[in-house]
Scaffold this motif. Structure first.
Motif, PDB file in Angstrom:
ATOM      1  N   ARG A   1      57.363  81.129 122.907  1.00 31.79           N
ATOM      2  CA  ARG A   1      56.724  80.505 124.070  1.00 31.79           C
ATOM      3  C   ARG A   1      56.658  81.429 125.280  1.00 31.79           C
ATOM      4  O   ARG A   1      55.873  81.181 126.202  1.00 31.79           O
ATOM      5  CB  ARG A   1      57.437  79.197 124.437  1.00 31.79           C
ATOM      6  CG  ARG A   1      57.221  78.116 123.396  1.00 31.79           C
ATOM      7  CD  ARG A   1      57.713  76.759 123.844  1.00 31.79           C
ATOM      8  NE  ARG A   1      57.498  75.762 122.792  1.00 31.79           N
ATOM      9  CZ  ARG A   1      56.355  75.120 122.589  1.00 31.79           C
ATOM     10  NH1 ARG A   1      55.325  75.365 123.363  1.00 31.79           N
ATOM     11  NH2 ARG A   1      56.242  74.228 121.617  1.00 31.79           N
ATOM     12  N   VAL A   2      57.468  82.483 125.298  1.00 30.82           N
ATOM     13  CA  VAL A   2      57.392  83.416 126.427  1.00 30.82           C
ATOM     14  C   VAL A   2      56.727  84.728 126.035  1.00 30.82           C
ATOM     15  O   VAL A   2      56.429  85.553 126.887  1.00 30.82           O
ATOM     16  CB  VAL A   2      58.790  83.709 127.026  1.00 30.82           C
ATOM     17  CG1 VAL A   2      59.385  82.442 127.605  1.00 30.82           C
ATOM     18  CG2 VAL A   2      59.720  84.349 126.005  1.00 30.82           C
ATOM     19  N   CYS A   3      56.475  84.917 124.742  1.00 25.25           N
ATOM     20  CA  CYS A   3      55.859  86.157 124.265  1.00 25.25           C
ATOM     21  C   CYS A   3      54.529  85.850 123.589  1.00 25.25           C
ATOM     22  O   CYS A   3      53.470  86.018 124.163  1.00 25.25           O
ATOM     23  CB  CYS A   3      56.809  86.884 123.306  1.00 25.25           C
ATOM     24  SG  CYS A   3      56.088  88.330 122.480  1.00 25.25           S
ATOM     25  N   GLY A   4      54.580  85.397 122.365  1.00 25.55           N
ATOM     26  CA  GLY A   4      53.365  85.040 121.637  1.00 25.55           C
ATOM     27  C   GLY A   4      52.747  86.181 120.866  1.00 25.55           C
ATOM     28  O   GLY A   4      51.846  85.982 120.046  1.00 25.55           O
ATOM     29  N   GLY A   5      53.211  87.423 121.118  1.00 28.06           N
ATOM     30  CA  GLY A   5      52.625  88.573 120.441  1.00 28.06           C
ATOM     31  C   GLY A   5      51.214  88.833 120.919  1.00 28.06           C
ATOM     32  O   GLY A   5      50.547  87.939 121.451  1.00 28.06           O
ATOM     33  N   CYS A   6      50.737  90.052 120.749  1.00 29.12           N
ATOM     34  CA  CYS A   6      49.364  90.382 121.145  1.00 29.12           C
ATOM     35  C   CYS A   6      48.428  89.939 120.035  1.00 29.12           C
ATOM     36  O   CYS A   6      48.416  90.510 118.952  1.00 29.12           O
ATOM     37  CB  CYS A   6      49.216  91.877 121.414  1.00 29.12           C
ATOM     38  SG  CYS A   6      47.524  92.377 121.808  1.00 29.12           S
ATOM     39  N   ARG A   7      47.632  88.921 120.313  1.00 25.15           N
ATOM     40  CA  ARG A   7      46.715  88.381 119.302  1.00 25.15           C
ATOM     41  C   ARG A   7      45.606  89.369 118.960  1.00 25.15           C
ATOM     42  O   ARG A   7      45.117  89.402 117.823  1.00 25.15           O
ATOM     43  CB  ARG A   7      46.102  87.070 119.803  1.00 25.15           C
ATOM     44  CG  ARG A   7      47.108  85.948 120.082  1.00 25.15           C
ATOM     45  CD  ARG A   7      47.862  85.544 118.836  1.00 25.15           C
ATOM     46  NE  ARG A   7      49.165  86.180 118.698  1.00 25.15           N
ATOM     47  CZ  ARG A   7      49.700  86.564 117.554  1.00 25.15           C
ATOM     48  NH1 ARG A   7      49.031  86.453 116.432  1.00 25.15           N
ATOM     49  NH2 ARG A   7      50.896  87.110 117.513  1.00 25.15           N
ATOM     50  N   ALA A   8      45.203  90.176 119.946  1.00 20.48           N
ATOM     51  CA  ALA A   8      44.145  91.167 119.693  1.00 20.48           C
ATOM     52  C   ALA A   8      44.649  92.274 118.778  1.00 20.48           C
ATOM     53  O   ALA A   8      43.929  92.722 117.879  1.00 20.48           O
ATOM     54  CB  ALA A   8      43.654  91.758 121.013  1.00 20.48           C
ATOM     55  N   ARG A   9      45.884  92.724 118.977  1.00 21.22           N
ATOM     56  CA  ARG A   9      46.432  93.763 118.102  1.00 21.22           C
ATOM     57  C   ARG A   9      46.621  93.222 116.692  1.00 21.22           C
ATOM     58  O   ARG A   9      46.372  93.915 115.712  1.00 21.22           O
ATOM     59  CB  ARG A   9      47.752  94.304 118.667  1.00 21.22           C
ATOM     60  CG  ARG A   9      47.672  95.782 119.002  1.00 21.22           C
ATOM     61  CD  ARG A   9      48.980  96.378 119.406  1.00 21.22           C
ATOM     62  NE  ARG A   9      49.808  95.519 120.197  1.00 21.22           N
ATOM     63  CZ  ARG A   9      49.824  95.495 121.527  1.00 21.22           C
ATOM     64  NH1 ARG A   9      49.037  96.289 122.222  1.00 21.22           N
ATOM     65  NH2 ARG A   9      50.628  94.687 122.185  1.00 21.22           N
TER      66      ARG A   9
END
Length: 352
Positions: free
Chosen positions: A317-325
């Motif tokens: 909930r505080v990160c989420g990972g880079c969806r574009a990468r």
């Protein structure tokens, strides 16, 4: 309902530079299909319908759009905060004053090296460094605050302290570092992407470095920072609140489709500029409806949809990972962040 907090609007894809990392693969001539003035003004009304977002007028090079100050002036009249992302080389004292009059509250200028040689090589244009510095001087004369953006690559990683010294010397109000996403022209320089371990080291260095200055520092396209910030704060006995960490304490790493989105020159709505998923065309569907009901946006807002370790990570909930990468490196925008070394606690306890 998820309120739109920030929208990056590619008002034109035309640009006078040919930067190695350009997601837009911009060229000097305007691309076909740009929203006309009437369509652009109507889009600003739609932005207002889903919140009070900050509008980033970007490109390409936004100063190459002839009606740019009309658009910014209208957004300002609607009570929306307008910021601008020119490359600096086309700024004159005259148009800097026009920016101020139209209501531009901040400009971001990119510097990817501490000197002309390193910056110009990255930007693909001799004189880009001097042009950016000249533009910054005009912004200062016009009374417009500016921030410096720097894209992290293997090429400039060793010079970050030198870049920051220049940023401070110039009088910037903020320094934002951007982690490279391999899309657009940047796909050809994938070998410039730092490794997952280097990524971790850079963000830990950034956490420590922010203690040495009063300038606002922000890591962008680097959602892991918000996990690292909490890990390091816990080790130091610090509370993650606005008093200690400012806005970083109350925001999320990846906001694409959650509090932020991108609108292309032709009206295609995307989670961000680096994640080229067509979530709807504003010429066919009202922007407000796209924002509220796009299946891609709804997926991004639902933690249960995320896959791999991102789906089970306690810092989701505080990160989420880079969806574009995730998308550019695996083909799946809901896959786990490919440049993250962290192992969620649920993974580390499975084998016990």
């Amino acid at each position: 309902m998820f309120n739109l907090r920030l929208v990056a609007w590619e008002v034109t894809r035309a640009c006078n530079l040919a930067c190695k990392h350009c997601r837009a693969e911009a060229r000097f001539e305007p691309f076909e299909g740009e929203l006309d003035t009437k369509e652009a003004l109507a889009l600003i009304d739609e932005f207002k319908a889903v919140g009070d977002p900050v509008i980033i007028f970007t490109g390409g090079e936004p100063l190459l759009r002839k009606d740019i100050f009309e658009l910014i002036g209208y957004a300002t009249s609607c009570g929306l905060r307008s910021v601008m992302a020119p490359n600096g080389t086309l700024i004159t004292l005259e148009n800097a004053r026009e920016m101020k009059q139209a209501g531009v509250q901040r400009c971001s200028i990119s510097l990817d090296g501490p000197d002309a040689k390193s910056h110009d090589d990255f930007r693909g244009q001799p004189g880009a460094f001097e042009g950016a510095l000249r533009g910054i001087d005009y912004l200062k004369q016009a009374g417009i605050p500016f921030q410096i953006n720097t894209t992290v690559t293997k090429q400039n990683l060793a010079y970050f302290k030198d870049i920051f010294s220049l940023v401070r010397e110039l009088g910037a109000v903020a320094w934002h570092i951007f982690m490279l996403v391999p899309t657009g022209r940047a796909d050809a320089i994938r070998d410039e992407i730092i490794s997952a371990q280097e990524y971790e080291e850079v963000l830990n260095w950034f956490y420590d470095f922010r203690k040495t200055t009063d300038m606002h520092l922000k890591a962008t396209c680097a959602p892991h920072y918000y996990r690292i910030m909490r890990q390091r704060a816990r080790e130091e006995g610090l509370k993650v609140d606005r008093e200690t960490f400012g806005l970083d304490a109350v925001t999320r790493g990846c906001l694409g489709g959650i509090g932020f989105c991108f609108v292309s020159h032709s009206g295609q709505v995307q989670p961000c500029g680096y994640l080229e998923l067509d979530c709807g065309q504003v010429r066919e569907i009202p922007f407000s409806k796209i924002w509220e009901s796009s299946p891609v946006f709804l997926n991004l807002r639902d933690p249960s949809r995320y896959e791999g370790k991102c789906g089970i990570c306690e810092y989701h909930r505080v990160c989420g990972g880079c969806r574009a990468r995730a998308y550019t490196m695996s083909g799946n925008y809901l896959a786990e962040e490919p440049l993250c070394t962290y192992q969620p606690k649920t993974m580390s306890t499975k084998g016990k």
